[in-house]
Design an enzyme around this catalytic site. Sequence first.
Site, mmCIF file in Angstrom:
data_model
loop_
_atom_site.group_PDB
_atom_site.id
_atom_site.type_symbol
_atom_site.label_atom_id
_atom_site.label_comp_id
_atom_site.label_asym_id
_atom_site.label_seq_id
_atom_site.Cartn_x
_atom_site.Cartn_y
_atom_site.Cartn_z
ATOM 1 N N GLU A 255 0.775 -1.218 0.211
ATOM 2 C CA GLU A 255 -0.118 -0.057 0.211
ATOM 3 C C GLU A 255 0.620 1.290 -0.086
ATOM 4 O O GLU A 255 0.607 2.168 0.887
ATOM 5 C CB GLU A 255 -0.920 -0.035 1.164
ATOM 6 C CG GLU A 255 -2.012 -1.245 1.145
ATOM 7 C CD GLU A 255 -2.858 -1.411 2.194
ATOM 8 O OE1 GLU A 255 -2.680 -0.759 3.115
ATOM 9 O OE2 GLU A 255 -4.103 -1.764 1.907
ATOM 10 N N ASP B 176 -8.422 -8.974 3.608
ATOM 11 C CA ASP B 176 -8.358 -7.979 4.720
ATOM 12 C C ASP B 176 -9.586 -7.644 5.771
ATOM 13 O O ASP B 176 -10.239 -6.823 5.427
ATOM 14 C CB ASP B 176 -8.187 -6.619 3.569
ATOM 15 C CG ASP B 176 -7.690 -5.574 4.562
ATOM 16 O OD1 ASP B 176 -7.516 -5.779 5.710
ATOM 17 O OD2 ASP B 176 -7.720 -4.508 3.928
ATOM 18 N N GLU C 62 -13.046 -2.295 11.725
ATOM 19 C CA GLU C 62 -13.052 -1.525 10.274
ATOM 20 C C GLU C 62 -14.052 -2.166 9.363
ATOM 21 O O GLU C 62 -14.714 -1.130 8.752
ATOM 22 C CB GLU C 62 -11.522 -1.655 9.772
ATOM 23 C CG GLU C 62 -11.216 -1.303 8.361
ATOM 24 C CD GLU C 62 -9.959 -1.574 7.877
ATOM 25 O OE1 GLU C 62 -9.186 -1.925 8.704
ATOM 26 O OE2 GLU C 62 -9.746 -1.010 6.613
HETATM 27 O O1 GCW Z 1 -7.110 -2.847 6.079
HETATM 28 C C1 GCW Z 1 -6.164 -2.189 5.362
HETATM 29 C C2 GCW Z 1 -6.432 -0.961 6.039
HETATM 30 C C3 GCW Z 1 -5.575 0.107 6.097
HETATM 31 C C4 GCW Z 1 -4.455 -0.683 6.868
HETATM 32 C C5 GCW Z 1 -3.876 -1.859 6.176
HETATM 33 C C6 GCW Z 1 -3.006 -2.419 7.000
HETATM 34 C C7 GCW Z 1 -2.745 0.621 8.421
HETATM 35 O O2 GCW Z 1 -7.612 -0.304 5.358
HETATM 36 O O3 GCW Z 1 -6.023 1.221 6.892
HETATM 37 O O4 GCW Z 1 -3.182 0.281 7.090
HETATM 38 O O5 GCW Z 1 -5.039 -2.753 6.060
HETATM 39 O O6 GCW Z 1 -3.412 -3.633 7.609
HETATM 40 O O7 GCW Z 1 -1.525 -2.308 6.624
#
Ligand code: GCW
Length: 705
Positions: free
Chosen positions: A310, A389, A417
């Site tokens: 990311e 995720d 989340e």
């Molecule tokens: O799920 C995603 C989240 C990000 C997070 C990432 C991760 C900290 O939307 O906000 O970043 O995973 O786990 O690194």
Amino acid sequence: MKRLGLLMIVHALLLAGARSSCLYAESGAEGWLRYSALQEQAAKKYERLPASTVALNDSLVLKTAQQELIRGVRGMLGRSLRTGAGPFAEPAILLGRFEQLHTLAPALTIPSNIREDGYWLGHEQVHGFECLLIASSTDRGVLYGVFALLSKIARGEDILALDELQQPSAPLRWVNQWDNLDGRIERGYAGASIFFGGGNVRGDLTRAGAYARLLASVGINGCAINNVNADPRILADSFLPQLVRVADAFRPWGVQLSVSVDLSAPKTIGGLDTFDPLDSQVAEWWRRKVADIYKQVPDFGGFVVKADSEGRAGPSSYGRSPADAANVIARALQPHGGVLFYRAFVYDHHLDWRNLKNDRARAAYDIFHPLDGKFENNVVIQIKHGPIDFQVREPVSPLLGGLQHTNEAIELEITQEYTGQQRHLCFLVPMWKEVLDFDMHAGGQSTPVKDLVAGRAFHRPTGGFVGVANVGMDVNWLAHPLAMANLYGLGRLAWNPDLSANTIVDEWTRLTFGNDPLVVRTITRMQLSSWHVYESYTGPLGVGTLTNIVGNHYDPGPESSERNGWGQWHRADHEGIGMDRTVATGTGFIGQYAPEVQKLYEPLPACPDELLLFFHHVPYTHVLHSGKTVIQHVYDAHYEGAEAAGAYVSQWKLLEGHVDDERYTDVLTRLQYQAGQAIVWRDTINEWFYRGSGISDVKGRVVKR
Ligand code: GCW
């Protein structure tokens, strides 16, 4: 006279306000450590509890343990335990390490060979006096034993004939906080950071200490305090004194401070012109940095790394592997006993969505499985429980079964989340239990995930659990008072993954709301059903996320996952929905599992309904094991889910007068909101499916607006 009357009324109102806000603060802030006074009848059971307590050494953690014991007994039983009297003068609650207990009373049979931090609660005669013994191989273990004893008292359990040995399933039981130095928390839903503000560590760390107490009470022994999207400044020389203060706040509770680090730090803050993990200057930079930290924080836990993910810097910039990156830091930590958690959440977020063979779910295994055995012994690969995720339903990450010569830890997300952001009730322990009990059949043996992450399955030196917690300054820590069961549950499962979800929520409810049977029954039922309820009105049949993934990860947004590179696709068209991840015709993801597991998912007729759309693309008319078509299941699930969410309101109303007004009203307001939002979800998703498929709801409820 009139004026006086008015003044008195104003005064009374102010007092009532003050009292209620104070009660409120107590309600949430204490979490499950309330130590409310037991009713007379219940307290009778503990009349024979010794009136004094003796600590067998004077370490900081043992002092904390003794103070906690005194605090708990005073709160629940209204008695002040004496300290200082020798163990020979009267019956006592003895706190100490096994060897100290042995010196004191060599004739005692004391358990041996127990894992680090494990504790023993015993009831024995010592020098002619009846004593209650809380002993461990570590002072931290004694503290855990004290919390366990107090929990028993709060829940009305017998304690006078104790002979109980408890030991942790895994050595590493950590939480991660995704706090930024400016005080905001990534995916935090409960206010500002308890650690940082304005680019620095907060001046007042009272909350940080109180958090460490909550963590210790469920056996959590490490906390990384900053976002895995790490600000390199966390490692600046000038920042170290600030970290020292956080470590000081944690230390009495045996919680080890840790930080997340950015791999580019040697360059961004270290003055080098490279962060290549194979460059000797870079290795030296990490070695010195780590040595500096340990000089000031001798019990420092280690680092967490998110790299090549990311947009984060990573070893790929130099053509190096995650093993190269992890090892250079791990070697610096080794002489000090520190660990390096390297996250397996590495994937390309610019995937070409037009290519039906592309699959983000494959990434972690594709990258890390070939590196198995190439990591230093103090590296732990931190693996999200599912391959995507933290969606409401995912299969277990194949990587958990794909590392046999490397330490691993499972990463579970306490902060909700994708599961309602603490505005919806969603107790995640039942989901985590399914994951932990799932048999990966790694290496041809029976290997449930809980044994893999504990390091037991393949005799690894370490391993464990990481919960992404994201508590904030909100008085309730996680904002929704009922969401705290997730933090509690993470700790309890990390300690003992064999506990049932029912046991965990029963414990938590009693500790948090007392032992009134109506309260316990109502709250445990609500909690235990809540994950399925949330799933049914948000993401049924393993479809993955239908939430707005480009925005808040909260509102319904089924289109947002498509036609972009993030790879959270569900591939809905006018005929069908689901990702084909089979070996035969799809992305081949299923091939990452052991053959026994492949058999569960590859053949369409075998695949369980709840994961169908994760693994297969099927027409809306496909008939499920339940006998319903996919489309009718979607319509029905959304109606049932929204109805069940609505029913939580009436269930909670039964508790009026049984729960203090503050928490009663707080939870009620949240449940009412959830009921409304569940209807929004129901109608948005059902209408979207109706438009896409053109197939009517047999019950005639779904209409195009
Ligand atoms: O799920 C995603 C989240 C990000 C997070 C990432 C991760 C900290 O939307 O906000 O970043 O995973 O786990 O690194």
